[in-house]
Scaffold this motif. Sequence first.
Motif, PDB file in Angstrom:
ATOM      1  N   ALA A  26      32.017  50.134  39.347  1.00 19.09           N
ATOM      2  CA  ALA A  26      33.317  49.529  39.665  1.00 19.09           C
ATOM      3  C   ALA A  26      33.131  48.147  40.282  1.00 19.09           C
ATOM      4  CB  ALA A  26      34.102  50.434  40.620  1.00 19.09           C
ATOM      5  N   GLY A  27      32.173  48.014  41.196  1.00 16.35           N
ATOM      6  CA  GLY A  27      31.908  46.719  41.825  1.00 16.35           C
ATOM      7  C   GLY A  27      31.405  45.685  40.835  1.00 16.35           C
ATOM      8  N   ALA A  33      34.709  40.428  36.182  1.00 19.08           N
ATOM      9  CA  ALA A  33      36.049  40.052  35.735  1.00 19.08           C
ATOM     10  C   ALA A  33      36.652  38.918  36.553  1.00 19.08           C
ATOM     11  CB  ALA A  33      36.976  41.263  35.792  1.00 19.08           C
ATOM     12  N   SER A  34      36.313  38.813  37.813  1.00 20.80           N
ATOM     13  CA  SER A  34      36.962  37.828  38.693  1.00 20.80           C
ATOM     14  C   SER A  34      36.746  36.373  38.280  1.00 20.80           C
ATOM     15  CB  SER A  34      36.511  38.036  40.135  1.00 20.80           C
ATOM     16  OG  SER A  34      37.002  39.260  40.614  1.00 20.80           O
ATOM     17  N   PRO A  35      35.527  35.916  37.992  1.00 17.26           N
ATOM     18  CA  PRO A  35      35.365  34.499  37.628  1.00 17.26           C
ATOM     19  C   PRO A  35      36.133  34.087  36.364  1.00 17.26           C
ATOM     20  CG  PRO A  35      33.264  35.400  38.300  1.00 17.26           C
ATOM     21  CD  PRO A  35      34.218  36.556  38.194  1.00 17.26           C
ATOM     22  N   PRO A  36      36.102  34.863  35.272  1.00 17.79           N
ATOM     23  CA  PRO A  36      36.880  34.446  34.105  1.00 17.79           C
ATOM     24  C   PRO A  36      38.385  34.444  34.362  1.00 17.79           C
ATOM     25  CG  PRO A  36      35.281  36.119  33.462  1.00 17.79           C
ATOM     26  CD  PRO A  36      35.245  36.011  34.947  1.00 17.79           C
ATOM     27  N   ILE A  52      48.685  26.690  44.318  1.00 21.11           N
ATOM     28  CA  ILE A  52      49.805  27.579  44.011  1.00 21.11           C
ATOM     29  C   ILE A  52      49.398  28.611  42.969  1.00 21.11           C
ATOM     30  CG2 ILE A  52      52.117  27.670  42.991  1.00 21.11           C
ATOM     31  CD1 ILE A  52      52.543  24.846  44.224  1.00 21.11           C
ATOM     32  N   ALA A  53      48.697  28.174  41.934  1.00 20.38           N
ATOM     33  CA  ALA A  53      48.273  29.094  40.883  1.00 20.38           C
ATOM     34  C   ALA A  53      47.284  30.122  41.417  1.00 20.38           C
ATOM     35  CB  ALA A  53      47.654  28.319  39.726  1.00 20.38           C
ATOM     36  N   GLY A  54      46.353  29.692  42.251  1.00 25.30           N
ATOM     37  CA  GLY A  54      45.393  30.625  42.838  1.00 25.30           C
ATOM     38  C   GLY A  54      46.070  31.642  43.740  1.00 25.30           C
ATOM     39  N   MET A  60      49.271  38.635  42.541  1.00 26.32           N
ATOM     40  CA  MET A  60      49.426  39.583  41.436  1.00 26.32           C
ATOM     41  C   MET A  60      48.283  40.602  41.407  1.00 26.32           C
ATOM     42  SD  MET A  60      52.316  38.946  40.340  1.00 26.32           S
ATOM     43  CE  MET A  60      52.269  40.251  39.145  1.00 26.32           C
ATOM     44  N   ILE A  61      47.085  40.185  41.776  1.00 26.03           N
ATOM     45  CA  ILE A  61      45.967  41.127  41.855  1.00 26.03           C
ATOM     46  C   ILE A  61      46.264  42.178  42.920  1.00 26.03           C
ATOM     47  CG2 ILE A  61      43.561  41.358  42.604  1.00 26.03           C
ATOM     48  CD1 ILE A  61      43.028  38.667  41.168  1.00 26.03           C
TER      49      ILE A  61
END
Length: 130
Positions: A26-27, A33-36, A52-54, A60-61
């Motif tokens: 899971a880790g 997944a996080s960098p892309p 703002i986007a970040g 949302m995450i």
Amino acid sequence: MSALVLMATLGAGSTELAIMGSLALAGVGMGMASPPLSASVTVSVDEADYGIAGAAQQMMIQVGVVFGITLMQSVQQTRLPDVGLQASYHWGYAAGVVLAAAAVFTATRIASTHRSESALRPETEPLPAL
């Protein structure tokens, strides 16, 4: 999603190695997944809107995490009286697998919103000469 599948198979007789392996998977999955995901947000907005986007992405995450945990816990608690404690967790993780599969399916069906550089900065007409 593979980690959720492994977690759905864990039980009272599971070894510590199996538990650690599923958590490690899971880790690793989240780490891959996080960098892309961050890069896809960064390339889709102007430089002035990175903050703002970040922030929107992180919100949302977090909303997704809370929604997923709530759904899995609701399924687990609903199944508890019928199947017992151990099997109820299998049902909760299975619900997580279904939710993750639905999210992946939906995400792969979203059309790209990539815009060309000229569309981002429309040309302005010069002022008329006096």
